[in-house]
Structures are given as C-alpha cells and as structure tokens.
Design a protein around this motif. Structure first.
Motif, short mmCIF file in Angstrom:
data_model
loop_
_atom_site.label_atom_id
_atom_site.label_comp_id
_atom_site.label_asym_id
_atom_site.label_seq_id
_atom_site.Cartn_x
_atom_site.Cartn_y
_atom_site.Cartn_z
N ALA A 52 42.59 17.41 56.85
CA ALA A 52 41.41 17.07 56.25
C ALA A 52 41.30 17.17 54.86
O ALA A 52 40.70 17.83 54.17
N ILE A 53 42.24 16.22 54.35
CA ILE A 53 42.35 16.19 53.09
C ILE A 53 41.26 15.51 52.33
O ILE A 53 41.35 15.53 50.94
N ASP A 54 40.36 14.88 53.16
CA ASP A 54 38.98 14.40 52.63
C ASP A 54 38.23 15.70 51.60
O ASP A 54 37.50 15.17 50.75
N THR A 55 38.52 16.75 52.09
CA THR A 55 37.53 17.91 51.68
C THR A 55 38.77 18.78 50.89
O THR A 55 38.11 19.90 50.60
N ARG A 56 39.84 18.59 50.64
CA ARG A 56 40.89 19.46 49.86
C ARG A 56 40.36 19.67 48.50
O ARG A 56 39.66 18.76 47.84
N LEU A 57 40.59 20.89 48.07
CA LEU A 57 40.01 21.44 46.58
C LEU A 57 41.30 21.04 45.80
O LEU A 57 42.48 21.98 45.61
N SER A 58 41.32 19.90 45.04
CA SER A 58 42.40 19.40 44.55
C SER A 58 42.99 20.46 43.26
O SER A 58 44.05 20.64 43.24
N ALA A 59 42.23 21.18 42.70
CA ALA A 59 42.61 22.14 41.70
C ALA A 59 43.46 23.33 42.14
O ALA A 59 44.23 23.92 41.66
N TRP A 60 43.47 23.64 43.62
CA TRP A 60 44.48 24.41 44.39
C TRP A 60 45.59 23.86 44.86
O TRP A 60 46.10 24.54 45.59
N GLU A 61 45.87 22.50 44.65
CA GLU A 61 46.98 21.84 45.49
C GLU A 61 48.19 22.61 44.89
O GLU A 61 49.24 22.71 45.62
N ASP A 62 48.47 22.57 43.78
CA ASP A 62 49.83 23.25 43.08
C ASP A 62 49.30 24.42 41.95
O ASP A 62 48.93 23.90 40.89
N THR A 63 49.82 25.46 42.26
CA THR A 63 49.24 26.50 41.43
C THR A 63 50.88 27.10 40.79
O THR A 63 50.82 28.04 40.22
N SER A 64 51.81 26.47 41.22
CA SER A 64 53.16 26.91 40.53
C SER A 64 53.32 27.03 39.16
O SER A 64 54.18 27.65 38.75
N HIS A 65 52.50 26.33 38.33
CA HIS A 65 52.51 26.38 36.69
C HIS A 65 51.83 27.51 36.30
O HIS A 65 51.74 27.76 34.96
N LEU A 66 51.15 28.34 37.09
CA LEU A 66 50.21 29.39 36.62
C LEU A 66 51.03 30.56 36.24
O LEU A 66 52.14 30.55 37.07
N PRO A 67 50.68 31.46 35.72
CA PRO A 67 51.53 32.56 35.26
C PRO A 67 51.13 33.46 36.56
O PRO A 67 50.32 33.46 37.30
N GLY A 68 52.16 34.41 36.76
CA GLY A 68 52.51 35.31 37.95
C GLY A 68 52.68 36.60 37.50
O GLY A 68 53.18 36.91 36.60
N MET A 69 52.49 37.67 38.48
CA MET A 69 52.74 38.92 38.34
C MET A 69 53.29 39.48 39.78
O MET A 69 52.71 39.41 40.54
N ARG A 70 54.31 40.40 39.42
CA ARG A 70 54.62 41.14 40.69
C ARG A 70 53.76 42.23 40.94
O ARG A 70 53.24 42.70 40.02
N LEU A 71 53.41 42.62 42.02
CA LEU A 71 52.83 44.00 42.55
C LEU A 71 53.30 45.10 41.63
O LEU A 71 52.43 45.94 41.04
N ASP A 72 54.63 45.46 41.54
CA ASP A 72 55.04 46.54 40.73
C ASP A 72 54.75 46.55 39.17
O ASP A 72 55.22 47.43 38.61
N GLU A 73 54.58 45.20 38.70
CA GLU A 73 54.14 45.32 37.24
C GLU A 73 52.74 45.44 36.96
O GLU A 73 52.47 45.64 35.93
N HIS A 74 51.89 45.60 38.12
CA HIS A 74 50.45 46.00 37.82
C HIS A 74 50.29 47.69 37.98
O HIS A 74 50.03 47.84 39.13
N GLN A 75 50.41 48.41 36.81
CA GLN A 75 50.56 49.79 37.05
C GLN A 75 49.14 50.18 37.75
O GLN A 75 49.34 51.26 38.58
N SER A 76 48.07 49.80 37.49
CA SER A 76 46.90 50.23 38.14
C SER A 76 46.89 50.24 39.92
O SER A 76 46.54 51.12 40.32
N ALA A 77 47.53 48.95 40.34
CA ALA A 77 47.71 48.94 41.65
C ALA A 77 48.85 49.93 42.15
O ALA A 77 48.66 50.45 43.16
N VAL A 78 49.94 49.86 41.45
CA VAL A 78 51.04 50.98 41.89
C VAL A 78 50.23 52.29 41.98
O VAL A 78 50.71 52.89 42.91
N ASP A 79 49.63 52.66 40.75
CA ASP A 79 49.17 53.92 40.93
C ASP A 79 48.30 54.32 42.17
O ASP A 79 48.41 55.38 42.60
N ARG A 80 47.52 53.39 42.51
CA ARG A 80 46.42 53.39 43.62
C ARG A 80 47.30 53.74 44.94
O ARG A 80 47.13 54.39 45.63
N TRP A 81 48.31 52.66 45.09
CA TRP A 81 49.14 52.67 46.27
C TRP A 81 49.99 54.10 46.54
O TRP A 81 50.10 54.59 47.48
#
Length: 147
Positions: free
Chosen positions: A109-138
């Motif tokens: 169904a590539i005719d309805t693909r959301l092109s902005a989401w095709e490649d997100t590898s260039h976006l910044p990323g964060m590991r779960l263990d780097e997000h202190q608020s989430a770590v504290d909650r878990w």
C-alpha cells in the motif's frame, strides 16, 4: 525447515506458537492498518493459519468488509490481520518474542505511505537508560528497567 517461534500480547493473556519458514516480513502502509495499530505503518509476518497454535483464541474485530484482526481485549495488543477467506494470516512482527529475527523485504500500500516516516535514521535518538524520568518510574514500579 520451520523454526518454531512464540509471541503474544502485552499482558500475556493470549500467546501463540508459529512455524516460521523464513525471516521475511513486510510493512503495510494502508489507512486501515494505521488506524488499527495507531502506528504510521505496521510490520507483518505472513504465515499459514495451519502453522499457528494459539494458547487461547484471540478476540477478533472485523475491521473492513474483507478482513478481520486478532487482538487481546484485556490489553489491546493488535496481533495480526486476516482476510475473511484464506489460508494465511499476517502476525504483527512486534508481537513475536524475538521480533529482531525478521527483516523487512517489501512494502504494501505504498500509495498511502507517509513519506516523512520512511527513513528516520537521521533523527537524534535516546536510550531508555538515558531518560532519567523514565528510569526513575521503572525502578520505583518494578525495581528494574524493562527488557
């Protein structure tokens, strides 16, 4: 030779075992799959219905005039897609216990693909263990980070 793989819903109420014959999976970009999963696309593994054993029958929702979807009514996990008639079912790759085994080999169904989401590898990323608020909650809730 088939590889037996397991999977299921988030709460564990519905589990399955499936005979997997290869590592090929695909992404569906249709609007029905986006709405059914809440994602921008969904990764599926196509398997024969005869190759799946459910620990308990999943709940089913007829999502269109031609298809239905298995899910868990307790936790809401979408588990797949199946035409009303046919020998196969698509299981959601994310519901497998080892989803990393699969590799994407095609898009549907590539005719309805959301092109902005095709490649997100260039976006910044964060590991779960780097997000202190989430770590504290878990840690407060379970004493550990999730697997």
């Amino acid at each position: 030779m088939a590889r037996m793989m397991t999977g299921g819903c988030q709460c564990g109420r519905i589990r399955y075992e499936a005979a997997i014959r290869d590592d090929e999976a695909y992404l569906c970009h249709c609007g029905y799959c986006r709405r059914a999963t809440g994602g921008v696309s969904v990764a599926f593994k196509n398997v024969a219905q005869a190759d799946i054993r459910w620990s308990r029958e999943p709940d089913w929702y007829q999502s269109s005039p031609i298809a239905r979807r298995p899910f868990c009514s307790a936790c809401g996990t979408p588990l797949g897609f199946s035409y009303l008639e046919g020998p196969n079912i698509d299981l959601t790759v994310g519901s497998f216990d080892d989803p990393g085994y699969f590799r994407p080999t095609s898009n549907f169904a590539i005719d309805t693909r959301l092109s902005a989401w095709e490649d997100t590898s260039h976006l910044p990323g964060m590991r779960l263990d780097e997000h202190q608020s989430a770590v504290d909650r878990w840690i407060a809730a379970t004493g550990k980070l999730p697997d």
